[in-house]
Design an enzyme around this catalytic site. Structure first.
Site, PDB file in Angstrom:
ATOM      1  N   HIS A 155       0.962  -1.130   0.099  1.00 35.57           N
ATOM      2  CA  HIS A 155      -0.027  -0.162  -0.009  1.00 35.57           C
ATOM      3  C   HIS A 155       0.853   1.257   0.083  1.00 35.57           C
ATOM      4  CE1 HIS A 155      -0.210  -0.690   4.555  1.00 35.57           C
ATOM      5  NE2 HIS A 155       0.716   0.009   4.318  1.00 35.57           N
ATOM      6  N   HIS A 202      -1.082   5.215   9.459  1.00 29.70           N
ATOM      7  CA  HIS A 202       0.448   5.751   9.295  1.00 29.70           C
ATOM      8  C   HIS A 202       0.297   6.988  10.143  1.00 29.70           C
ATOM      9  CE1 HIS A 202       0.139   3.015   5.979  1.00 29.70           C
ATOM     10  NE2 HIS A 202       1.423   2.911   6.018  1.00 29.70           N
ATOM     11  N   HIS A 336      10.932  -3.555   3.311  1.00 27.94           N
ATOM     12  CA  HIS A 336      11.219  -2.039   3.199  1.00 27.94           C
ATOM     13  C   HIS A 336      11.628  -1.300   4.572  1.00 27.94           C
ATOM     14  CE1 HIS A 336       7.040  -1.604   3.959  1.00 27.94           C
ATOM     15  NE2 HIS A 336       7.253  -0.513   4.458  1.00 27.94           N
ATOM     16  N   GLU A 383       4.844  -4.937   8.486  1.00 29.25           N
ATOM     17  CA  GLU A 383       3.421  -4.922   8.104  1.00 29.25           C
ATOM     18  C   GLU A 383       3.061  -6.142   7.453  1.00 29.25           C
ATOM     19  OE1 GLU A 383       3.469  -0.258   6.612  1.00 29.25           O
ATOM     20  OE2 GLU A 383       3.782  -1.614   5.232  1.00 29.25           O
TER      21      GLU A 383
END
Length: 436
Positions: A155, A202, A336, A383
């Site tokens: 996302h 976030h 990441h 995540e």
């Protein structure tokens, strides 16, 4: 699993459950507004005008104007919220309680001094015949909701920016969006009634003042968050309060301690997956129930806990007595890292193995510890535990069906992230009704 609401049969008692909450949402929020001196003064100056400024039903307004607490409770009011309204009017709690029992404040006080109302007194317990009748029919619903597929996708916020600014055909972005072309055709042909979308906020809806682990959206609508650049130019999300209330009841009864959100903005974690699959639309083609997972501040839930939540979610979905077609989407990742000297870390080999095991060995994948995610997939690679919620919702994990891979895609990079995408069709081997 049939939802047990036997508590509704207790005489003289209103239990504040999810349905009552939805019914009385604006009434209770009105009461909360009375927590400032300015608002209390405005209310007392003109009660009707103050009430008319709120989206209340006339029955709710009349209950307050008539000082009828029983009617207010019937309309969804909760006693702890209504207490703020009573305090504004100068009512003691004993006066409020007495009014609901047909007593004056003094009569109610005298009763409490004498030991209070006896639970054994006639009319204070459920009649046994009523209780037996409530539990007599435990047959499963003839029709029920079911999970048809799970969708997994990154996302990345930059993907949303590329979509919003017309950059999808640029050489940098073209390979990313090409990986979703099949998915858009597939979802157009298999658009569900509801998507349960697992994502992480976030620092948009939740900041350091509140850090919930699991948040289920139980509201009717969710606006698009402003993440510092203005809200994305995409539609807000339409929820399904009735279905979400059912899910909340089932999951909390299975000991998953959910936070329930009637209002919250949703950020790129939720809107980018919708854009990738549904494209540019004036309105999302299905209802969406947000399921937020905290993966920003440790402690974060384990992969095993997320996997078990997915299994419980499937049971909750299948106990809903309406034939809804439901998809569960898991989002975030893949490898990441956005901070520190390792920023920019990508691990293609680990990502590929994760996708393999997500298909063939989800239970084993669920046992991967947090340390491996951080070391191998980067600090933000955690995540990926959210994908295990969607994977746990498929029937093969309980030996009641199988899955097949509709589409798989992987690309590096999309801004700072490796992009992963997978669609699994759920082939549910339906058992005879007597075995369900």
């Amino acid at each position: 699993m049939t939802i047990d609401r036997t508590y509704r049969l207790v005489p003289g008692t209103t239990i504040f459950d999810a349905e009552q909450s939805a019914r009385g949402y604006h009434l209770n929020q009105f009461c909360m507004s009375l927590m400032t001196a300015e608002n209390r003064a405005a209310y007392l100056a003109d009660e009707r005008a103050y009430l008319d400024a709120w989206p209340l039903r006339e029955e709710q307004k009349r209950a307050l104007l008539d000082r009828d607490l029983n009617a207010a409770m019937h309309e969804g009011g909760n006693i702890y919220f209504l207490a703020k309204w009573g305090a504004t009017l100068g009512f003691s709690f004993q006066r409020m309680a007495g009014s609901m029992t047909g007593m004056t404040e003094q009569e109610y006080r005298d009763m409490m001094v004498a030991g209070g109302r006896s639970a054994a007194a006639p009319g204070n317990r459920i009649d046994h015949a009523v209780l037996e009748a409530a539990h007599a029919d435990q047959a499963p619903p003839a029709e029920h909701a079911g999970v048809s597929a799970a969708v997994f996708t990154s996302h990345v916020p930059a993907i949303g920016a590329a979509l919003d600014h017309g950059k999808t055909e640029e050489p940098y972005w073209r390979p990313v969006f090409a990986g979703y072309e099949h998915s858009r055709r597939w979802v157009a042909a298999h658009t569900p009634d509801v998507v349960i979308l697992v994502y992480n906020d976030h620092a948009s809806a939740f900041d350091q003042s509140l850090v919930p682990t699991f948040v289920l959206g139980t509201g009717a609508a969710y606006p698009v968050a402003d993440e510092g650049y203005g809200p994305r130019p995409v539609p807000g999300v339409e929820g399904d309060p009735e279905f979400a209330a059912h899910l909340a009841h089932c999951l909390i009864r299975e000991d998953f301690d959910l936070t329930l959100a009637n209002e919250m903005p949703v950020d790129h974690g939720l809107t980018v997956p919708l854009s990738l699959l549904f494209g540019e639309v004036e309105r999302w083609p299905c209802k969406v129930i947000p399921l937020h997972v905290n993966v920003v501040q440790y402690p974060v839930p384990s992969g095993a806990r997320c996997f078990e939540l997915g299994r419980a979610l499937r049971r909750a979905i299948e106990s809903y007595p309406r034939p809804l077609d439901v998809q569960v989407w898991g989002t975030g990742g893949m490898s990441h890292q956005l901070q520190g000297p390792r920023a920019g870390l990508i691990n293609r080999e680990w990502d590929g193995a994760f996708l393999d095991r997500l298909v063939t060995d989800p239970a084993g994948l669920a046992r991967v510890p947090h340390l491996e995610y951080v070391e191998e997939a980067g600090s933000e690679g955690i995540e990926l535990v959210m994908w295990l919620i969607a994977r746990g919702a498929l029937s093969d994990v309980d030996d009641d069906g199988s899955v097949d891979v509709e589409h798989r895609f992987y690309h590096v990079p999309a801004s700072n992230t490796a992009v992963g995408h997978l669609i699994l069709n759920n082939n549910h081997n339906r058992r005879p009704a007597e075995e369900n």
